[in-house]
Structures are given as C-alpha cells and as structure tokens.
Scaffold this motif. Structure first.
Motif, PDB file in Angstrom:
ATOM      1  N   VAL A 164       0.887   0.942  -7.662  1.00 27.80           N
ATOM      2  CA  VAL A 164      -0.269   0.040  -7.763  1.00 27.80           C
ATOM      3  C   VAL A 164      -1.255   0.590  -8.789  1.00 27.80           C
ATOM      4  CG1 VAL A 164      -2.160  -1.065  -6.530  1.00 27.80           C
ATOM      5  CG2 VAL A 164       0.036  -0.720  -5.379  1.00 27.80           C
ATOM      6  N   LYS A 165      -1.468   1.898  -8.777  1.00 31.02           N
ATOM      7  CA  LYS A 165      -2.375   2.504  -9.768  1.00 31.02           C
ATOM      8  C   LYS A 165      -1.882   2.232 -11.190  1.00 31.02           C
ATOM      9  CE  LYS A 165      -4.450   6.825 -11.335  1.00 31.02           C
ATOM     10  NZ  LYS A 165      -4.105   6.545 -12.748  1.00 31.02           N
TER      11      LYS A 165
ATOM     12  N   ILE B 189      -6.185   1.416  -1.269  1.00 29.17           N
ATOM     13  CA  ILE B 189      -5.875   1.723  -2.667  1.00 29.17           C
ATOM     14  C   ILE B 189      -7.104   2.308  -3.367  1.00 29.17           C
ATOM     15  CG2 ILE B 189      -5.188   0.760  -4.896  1.00 29.17           C
ATOM     16  CD1 ILE B 189      -2.940   0.908  -2.820  1.00 29.17           C
TER      17      ILE B 189
ATOM     18  N   TRP C 280      -6.576  -3.137   0.099  1.00 36.58           N
ATOM     19  CA  TRP C 280      -7.204  -2.778  -1.177  1.00 36.58           C
ATOM     20  C   TRP C 280      -8.234  -1.676  -1.000  1.00 36.58           C
ATOM     21  CZ3 TRP C 280      -5.007  -3.465  -5.498  1.00 36.58           C
ATOM     22  CH2 TRP C 280      -4.122  -4.535  -5.670  1.00 36.58           C
TER      23      TRP C 280
ATOM     24  N   THR D  60       0.812  -1.212   0.000  1.00 41.87           N
ATOM     25  CA  THR D  60       0.000   0.000   0.000  1.00 41.87           C
ATOM     26  C   THR D  60       0.850   1.269   0.000  1.00 41.87           C
ATOM     27  OG1 THR D  60      -0.179  -0.405   2.392  1.00 41.87           O
ATOM     28  CG2 THR D  60      -2.115  -0.889   1.048  1.00 41.87           C
ATOM     29  N   ASN D  61       2.040   1.227   0.608  1.00 40.22           N
ATOM     30  CA  ASN D  61       2.879   2.427   0.681  1.00 40.22           C
ATOM     31  C   ASN D  61       3.246   2.961  -0.698  1.00 40.22           C
ATOM     32  OD1 ASN D  61       4.086   0.333   2.995  1.00 40.22           O
ATOM     33  ND2 ASN D  61       3.452   2.345   3.759  1.00 40.22           N
TER      34      ASN D  61
ATOM     35  N   ILE E 263      -6.361   4.911   6.501  1.00 44.12           N
ATOM     36  CA  ILE E 263      -5.224   4.910   5.608  1.00 44.12           C
ATOM     37  C   ILE E 263      -3.925   4.896   6.390  1.00 44.12           C
ATOM     38  CG2 ILE E 263      -3.976   6.351   3.931  1.00 44.12           C
ATOM     39  CD1 ILE E 263      -6.683   7.243   2.893  1.00 44.12           C
TER      40      ILE E 263
ATOM     41  N   LEU F 271      -7.465   5.943  -2.295  1.00 45.15           N
ATOM     42  CA  LEU F 271      -6.472   6.854  -2.842  1.00 45.15           C
ATOM     43  C   LEU F 271      -6.582   7.029  -4.355  1.00 45.15           C
ATOM     44  CD1 LEU F 271      -3.350   5.738  -0.771  1.00 45.15           C
ATOM     45  CD2 LEU F 271      -4.591   7.896  -0.570  1.00 45.15           C
ATOM     46  N   THR F 272      -7.024   5.983  -5.066  1.00 43.68           N
ATOM     47  CA  THR F 272      -7.017   6.037  -6.537  1.00 43.68           C
ATOM     48  C   THR F 272      -8.411   6.077  -7.157  1.00 43.68           C
ATOM     49  OG1 THR F 272      -7.075   3.625  -6.859  1.00 43.68           O
ATOM     50  CG2 THR F 272      -4.906   4.642  -6.503  1.00 43.68           C
TER      51      THR F 272
ATOM     52  N   TRP G  13       1.474   3.228  -3.427  1.00 43.35           N
ATOM     53  CA  TRP G  13       0.127   3.196  -3.992  1.00 43.35           C
ATOM     54  C   TRP G  13       0.088   3.721  -5.435  1.00 43.35           C
ATOM     55  CZ3 TRP G  13      -2.558   7.759  -5.261  1.00 43.35           C
ATOM     56  CH2 TRP G  13      -1.903   8.942  -4.882  1.00 43.35           C
TER      57      TRP G  13
END
Length: 210
Positions: free
Chosen positions: A163-164, A188, A185, A157-158, A208, A191-192, A160
């Motif tokens: 990940v996007k 994520i 998740w 997650t850090n 978060i 944030l996205t 992120w």
C-alpha cells in the motif's frame, strides 16, 4: 502518534484485516528502471505454476492448492488474455521472480471502465531489490496502451508495505472505501505516516492487531 516498536512483515497476518481500494488516473506514469540484469516478459504457456510459486513465496497463498484455486477463479477461462496482460520480472538467470497483471474487475461490478491491477507480488528473497515500482509502472503502461485511462487496485491492510508503494506512485484511497474502511486507513497511516494520508483524521486508539 504512538511509537511502534513491533517489527512488521510485508504480509503480516497479525494486522487487523480491512479491504482497501485505491485509484489513479493514467495520464502520467513515472518511469522506473529495473536494476541491472533484470528484464520484463509477458506470460507464456506453462507459467501458471510459476505465478503460483511467486505468489506463494510472497505469502499471498499458504499452499499450492490455495494458489491454484485463485488462478482458476481469476484466469482459468481467460488465459489467452494473459499473453499481453500478465507481466513477469525475470532475473539474469532466466528465473521469473515477480509478477503483476493489467486486468479488470472479474466480478463485473465495476461499471466505470477502469483497469484493475491484479496480484502484484515479488518473491520473498527478491523483495527490497527495487523491483516493485518498475514492475507496477510497466504494467500501468501496458494498461494505458490498452486504452484504459483510470486504474484501481484492490489490496488490504495486511500487505501494508505494498500500500505504501501504491501511495508513493500517486494512488489515493477511493472515497467510498476511505469511509467504509476508515479504520483500515488509520492503520496504514499509523504504519507508514504517508503524506498522502495527511488529510485523514487520525484516531490514536485504532488497533493495528486483531
């Protein structure tokens, strides 16, 4: 979804840590061109310190020694394999500024035969210049050329924003990880707001931060 006013970093240690694992078939890999002046090169003898420098700049490591420990864990007895697996993005001055590696599960726990995308990183000052997607797509093609038909990416997650990018490229959470790291998740998704995660049940109160 509550509005988030906090400014987040691309590798933000304030975010609550969860391990994330994504996957994708390699039947189709979209083309992404590097910006003008950049090109790809494979690993050469002596690139270990360059790799550590890039990862350190991207905040994967806080010190050279931490990077060296990671190198020794992943690659110290496998360096011959890196000549056609570890890729660098090189700028017009010949400086290596980003890297990723077409590899496999070094622990040997994954018996699926999938390739594993390792240690994707872009130097801090080169982030946001359109290098990540071309780099990842190129390394996925390297992986496919080696006979892999499926790829997995371990992340957290850090990181992120990475990940996007993976989600943008068609990766999806592995089912077991989606359950085991459900709160991750949700972070994520918060944030996205990525459309790939629309089928996830969003929990408004998921924190978060640690």
């Amino acid at each position: 979804m509550n509005e988030i006013n906090t400014v987040f970093d691309n590798n933000d240690k304030r975010i609550k840590y969860y391990e994330l694992l994504l996957e994708k078939d390699l039947d189709f890999i979209e083309d992404y061109d590097l910006p003008k002046g950049y090109h790809f090169e494979f690993y050469k003898d002596g690139d270990k310190d360059t790799w550590i420098e890039i990862e350190k700049s991207a905040k994967e490591f806080s010190s050279y020694d931490e990077g060296l420990n990671a190198w020794n864990r992943y690659y110290s007895d496998k360096e011959k394999e890196l000549f056609n697996r570890m890729v660098f993005v090189v700028n017009e001055l010949g400086e290596k500024v980003a890297t990723a590696t077409a590899f496999y599960d070094i622990q040997g726990k994954d018996k699926s035969g999938a390739g594993w995308l390792h240690w994707v990183a872009v130097k801090r000052e080169y982030q946001g210049k359109g290098l990540s997607k071309p780099l990842i797509a190129y390394v996925l093609k390297v992986m496919k050329s080696k006979g892999y038909t499926h790829v997995k990416i371990p992340t957290q997650t850090n990181t992120w924003l990475a990940v996007k990018i993976y989600l943008d490229l068609g990766f999806k959470p592995i089912s077991e990880n989606a359950v085991n790291s459900y709160n991750g998740w949700c972070i994520i998704k918060t944030l996205t707001n990525h459309k790939t995660l629309d089928d996830f049940i969003y929990v408004d109160k998921t924190s978060i931060f640690d």
